[in-house]
Design an enzyme around this catalytic site. Sequence first.
Site, mmCIF file in Angstrom:
data_model
loop_
_atom_site.group_PDB
_atom_site.id
_atom_site.type_symbol
_atom_site.label_atom_id
_atom_site.label_comp_id
_atom_site.label_asym_id
_atom_site.label_seq_id
_atom_site.Cartn_x
_atom_site.Cartn_y
_atom_site.Cartn_z
ATOM 1 N N SER A 137 19.164 1.290 -17.645
ATOM 2 C CA SER A 137 19.508 0.796 -19.035
ATOM 3 C C SER A 137 20.427 1.698 -19.652
ATOM 4 C CB SER A 137 18.212 0.799 -19.788
ATOM 5 O OG SER A 137 18.397 0.633 -21.077
ATOM 6 N N TYR A 150 9.698 4.128 -22.438
ATOM 7 C CA TYR A 150 10.598 3.166 -21.842
ATOM 8 C C TYR A 150 12.070 4.224 -21.677
ATOM 9 C CZ TYR A 150 14.307 -0.275 -21.297
ATOM 10 O OH TYR A 150 15.298 -1.210 -20.742
ATOM 11 N N LYS A 154 13.365 5.413 -18.006
ATOM 12 C CA LYS A 154 14.754 4.976 -17.676
ATOM 13 C C LYS A 154 15.757 6.243 -17.471
ATOM 14 C CE LYS A 154 14.419 0.650 -17.847
ATOM 15 N NZ LYS A 154 14.605 -0.184 -16.400
#
Length: 254
Positions: A137, A150, A154
Amino acid sequence: MKLRDKVVVITGSGGGIGAACARRFADEGAKVVVTDVDSDGVTRVASELATVGLAVDITEEGSVHAVAELARRTYGQIDIWFSNAGYAGPPRAGDLSDDQLWQLNWQLHVMSHVYAAREVLPAMLDRGDGYLLQTASVVALALHPDKPAYSVTKHAALSFSEWLAATYRRRGIKVSCFCPGPMLTPMLMADGVPPDHPIVKTAATPEQVADRLVDAIDVERFLILDSPLGQDCLTAKATDYEQWVQDMAQQTTA
């Protein structure tokens, strides 16, 4: 790498970016194997492409092996493994307490990539050819102020891609890490972003993203970006890291 006649496994391909890539790769002549935790999505996309699919949870290493075995039985050795599945979850400002959420993010965004590499790398190394493509991402180049699990995982996904590329490139293994910005997928809508938000107006469609990925795979680019945001983050960190942290601090709601 050209996609024609290549055997490609795409995780998270029951919908969103994964499904769009499955269709686009198939249009290029690839033999695509569909897999997702969503069984209805797997059935729908696999049927549309007249291919095989398997609904599994790829956070479990045995499930990754099962998908690989299906691909090999159906089409032969796997040329490209596209680790695309991900989970953002709802914004939870400053939440460090939910162990289950942290474990899910770690298993899905990091260990599923590790399991895939364990599964397909030996044969790829024997042939001196193969491709590992991972979706991280743009958050891997920046952060998401309201999603610590998250953001951290990532970053770890990007780091694992870097390690794979540095370790195996000289042995014929191609590695790419896709760091997309906002896209018009259910994941973005699940964040509660209103339809008239500027992010929505500038977000790419899954089909546009799939086109960009085909081009990036063709030239075997390591870092794949779909907007200036990722490069801007890298430049800001390299130019003035302290200021970048300060700018990020202004965005947090914790």
